[in-house]
Scaffold this active site. Structure first.
Site, PDB file in Angstrom:
ATOM      1  N   ARG A 188      15.771  31.983  -4.395  1.00 17.83           N
ATOM      2  CA  ARG A 188      16.013  31.916  -5.840  1.00 17.83           C
ATOM      3  C   ARG A 188      16.196  33.333  -6.351  1.00 17.83           C
ATOM      4  O   ARG A 188      15.290  34.164  -6.232  1.00 17.83           O
ATOM      5  CB  ARG A 188      14.826  31.249  -6.535  1.00 17.83           C
ATOM      6  N   SER A 257      14.284  19.505 -10.092  1.00 18.60           N
ATOM      7  CA  SER A 257      13.119  19.821 -10.932  1.00 18.60           C
ATOM      8  C   SER A 257      12.875  18.658 -11.882  1.00 18.60           C
ATOM      9  O   SER A 257      13.838  18.063 -12.382  1.00 18.60           O
ATOM     10  CB  SER A 257      13.400  21.028 -11.826  1.00 18.60           C
ATOM     11  N   LYS A 286       8.924  31.517 -15.291  1.00 20.34           N
ATOM     12  CA  LYS A 286       9.788  30.592 -16.037  1.00 20.34           C
ATOM     13  C   LYS A 286       9.391  30.747 -17.516  1.00 20.34           C
ATOM     14  O   LYS A 286       8.872  29.795 -18.132  1.00 20.34           O
ATOM     15  CB  LYS A 286       9.518  29.182 -15.498  1.00 20.34           C
TER      16      LYS A 286
HETATM   17  C1  LIG Z   1      10.597  23.160  -6.041  1.00 18.42           C
HETATM   18  C2  LIG Z   1      11.204  23.633  -7.302  1.00 18.42           C
HETATM   19  N1  LIG Z   1      10.899  23.007  -8.445  1.00 18.42           N
HETATM   20  C3  LIG Z   1      11.423  23.434  -9.598  1.00 18.42           C
HETATM   21  C4  LIG Z   1      12.299  24.497  -9.627  1.00 18.42           C
HETATM   22  C5  LIG Z   1      12.934  24.951 -10.879  1.00 18.42           C
HETATM   23  O1  LIG Z   1      14.324  24.719 -10.878  1.00 18.42           O
HETATM   24  P1  LIG Z   1      15.163  24.860 -12.244  1.00 18.42           P
HETATM   25  O2  LIG Z   1      14.572  23.957 -13.248  1.00 18.42           O
HETATM   26  O3  LIG Z   1      16.569  24.685 -11.907  1.00 18.42           O
HETATM   27  O4  LIG Z   1      14.881  26.331 -12.676  1.00 18.42           O
HETATM   28  P2  LIG Z   1      15.324  27.627 -11.898  1.00 18.42           P
HETATM   29  O5  LIG Z   1      14.484  27.762 -10.679  1.00 18.42           O
HETATM   30  O6  LIG Z   1      16.753  27.495 -11.530  1.00 18.42           O
HETATM   31  O7  LIG Z   1      15.071  28.735 -12.867  1.00 18.42           O
HETATM   32  C6  LIG Z   1      12.600  25.127  -8.422  1.00 18.42           C
HETATM   33  N2  LIG Z   1      13.439  26.156  -8.367  1.00 18.42           N
HETATM   34  N3  LIG Z   1      12.050  24.669  -7.264  1.00 18.42           N
HETATM   35  C1  LIG Z   2      10.913  28.208 -10.769  1.00 23.82           C
HETATM   36  C2  LIG Z   2       9.964  27.359 -11.492  1.00 23.82           C
HETATM   37  N1  LIG Z   2      10.253  26.065 -11.844  1.00 23.82           N
HETATM   38  C3  LIG Z   2       9.268  25.502 -12.500  1.00 23.82           C
HETATM   39  C4  LIG Z   2       9.320  24.114 -12.991  1.00 23.82           C
HETATM   40  O1  LIG Z   2       8.343  23.670 -13.578  1.00 23.82           O
HETATM   41  O2  LIG Z   2      10.330  23.488 -12.761  1.00 23.82           O
HETATM   42  S1  LIG Z   2       7.945  26.504 -12.682  1.00 23.82           S
HETATM   43  C5  LIG Z   2       8.703  27.740 -11.871  1.00 23.82           C
HETATM   44  C6  LIG Z   2       8.098  29.074 -11.616  1.00 23.82           C
HETATM   45  C7  LIG Z   2       7.043  29.052 -10.555  1.00 23.82           C
HETATM   46  O3  LIG Z   2       6.726  30.367 -10.323  1.00 23.82           O
HETATM   47  P1  LIG Z   2       5.229  30.871 -10.186  1.00 23.82           P
HETATM   48  O4  LIG Z   2       4.680  30.236  -8.947  1.00 23.82           O
HETATM   49  O5  LIG Z   2       5.386  32.352 -10.051  1.00 23.82           O
HETATM   50  O6  LIG Z   2       4.512  30.493 -11.415  1.00 23.82           O
END
Ligand SMILES: Cc1ncc(COP(=O)(O)OP(=O)(O)O)c(N)n1
Ligand SMILES: Cc1nc(C(=O)O)sc1CCOP(=O)(O)O
Ligand SMILES: [Mg+2]
Length: 373
Positions: A188, A257, A286
């Site tokens: 990512r 997601s 996020k």
């Molecule tokens: C395993 C997993 N879950 C949720 C996310 C978040 O994806 P998304 O909502 O597309 O947000 P971004 O990661 O693109 O900012 C994820 N990457 N992986």
């Molecule tokens: C990339 C992402 N997606 C989310 C969701 O809820 O879909 S939360 C998230 C960020 C997770 O990062 P950290 O482990 O550093 O909090």
């Protein structure tokens, strides 16, 4: 080319010889036996109706050429080949090896049938050639199913999902986590240019595969195709799963997601392979997205019918809360990418997740015993 009298006389001579009939007899049996072995895996290993039926049809087509005259030529006691084995025939270390060995066996046998069958009847030669082509096509379809099956098995076994962030020593951190046992990694990066992303994705995929871990790319189906990643992760606003599968191929993983019970329902109906469930806690990774909280985790415990990963703000300190809410899989970014000891952090997460899984199965067994007694 016209057949000469000499060739015709040799041909007729051989056709009437028991040796030719014995060759046909042995290879008709060999090709059907090999197909039966392949068919069993299509049926019991993969639950694949279409492939099972294709094996069965091919066996029946071959059987039609096994005439009484050919069967009557069998002379097993005098066959010098029955006790000849190759050391490699004695060792099969995986289902894939069994299948590969039997595809070779069937294809070789069909080639023999094609060549010697022509002497007996040109139709038999042609029919065996057509069957051999169908076996090639069966092999490539089965290879696709097998790689899909292997990926899904690995996904099911993965309890910790590492999502990368663009740190300076990205490959070292990911390798350290792989050494700690992570088996599912997502690339990512929201800011790098495409060329950098392409090079990084390639390097990460090679690294993950060296450790036998799955490699998924966030957002970008084009990059996933370019580096032959194991799958793609889609957000709520990204393309439909069917389109992703059409582009990537049906054997790849597609995740989505979800942030609410409605999202979860939709993702399950859409047929994704797994979902993210979160954010459990607000997180700077996020920024601006409100937490869905532990209530949404508890909802997933009771309603999700596919593998799901709790995500968002999970770290070594609050992990126990997420596990107590019922999560069996988690996804993290900072807790590993920004850890001073990514291997240890990974090992800690995995040990806690495995412990949770053990407690959960003991609890389930205890409850089912209670309901019996
Ligand atoms: C395993 C997993 N879950 C949720 C996310 C978040 O994806 P998304 O909502 O597309 O947000 P971004 O990661 O693109 O900012 C994820 N990457 N992986
Ligand atoms: C990339 C992402 N997606 C989310 C969701 O809820 O879909 S939360 C998230 C960020 C997770 O990062 P950290 O482990 O550093 O909090
Ligand atoms: Mg996204």
């Amino acid at each position: 080319m016209a057949e000469t009298d000499y060739q015709r006389s040799i041909g007729q001579g051989f056709a009437s010889q028991p040796a030719v009939l014995r060759i046909l007899d042995a290879n008709l049996d060999r090709s059907r036996e090999g197909l039966r072995i392949i068919e069993e895996w299509c049926r019991f290993g993969l639950n694949q109706r279409a492939l099972t039926e294709e094996c069965k049809q091919l066996r029946q087509l071959i059987a039609q050429w096994h005439s009484d005259e050919i069967r009557a030529a069998r002379n097993t006691p005098q066959d010098p080949g029955t006790d000849l084995t190759h050391p490699q025939e004695q060792v099969r270390s995986s289902v894939a090896q069994v299948l590969q060995a039997n595809f070779c066996r069937v294809q070789e046998a069909l080639r023999v049938l094609e060549e010697y069958g022509k002497i007996v009847s040109p139709e038999m030669g042609e029919a065996c050639k057509q069957i051999r082509y169908r076996v090639y096509s069966l092999e490539s379809q089965l290879t696709e199913h097998l790689s899909s099956h292997r990926r899904l098995q690995k996904l099911l076994q993965s309890r910790l999902y590492l999502i990368t962030s663009p740190v300076e020593n990205l490959l070292d951190v990911v390798e350290a986590s792989l050494q700690g046992g992570v088996t599912l990694v997502q690339y990512r990066d929201k800011t790098a240019d495409d060329l950098t992303r392409l090079h990084t994705a390639k390097a990460l995929k090679e690294l993950c595969h060296r450790y036998d871990a799955l490699f998924v790319i966030n957002d970008r189906i084009d990059l996933a195709i370019a580096v032959d990643a194991d799958g793609v992760h889609l957000g709520q606003q990204d393309v439909p799963v069917a389109l992703a599968r059409q582009l990537l191929g049906s054997q790849k993983i597609v995740g989505r997601s979800t942030h609410s019970p409605d999202d979860l329902d939709r993702a399950m109906r859409e047929g994704v392979d797994y979902v993210g469930v979160g954010p459990v806690y607000e997180t700077p990774t996020k920024a601006g997205r409100a937490a869905a909280g532990l209530d949404y985790v508890r909802h997933a415990v009771n309603h999700a019918t596919l593998p799901w990963f709790a995500i968002g703000g999970i770290d070594l300190e609050n992990l126990h809360e997420v596990l107590s809410a019922g999560a069996e899989r988690i996804a993290v970014v900072r807790a590993i990418m920004q850890s001073e000891q990514p291997t240890l952090a990974t090992q800690f997460f995995i040990s806690q997740l495995n412990r949770q899984q053990t407690l959960h199965s003991i609890h389930t067994r205890f409850r089912s015993n209670e309901s019996i007694n």
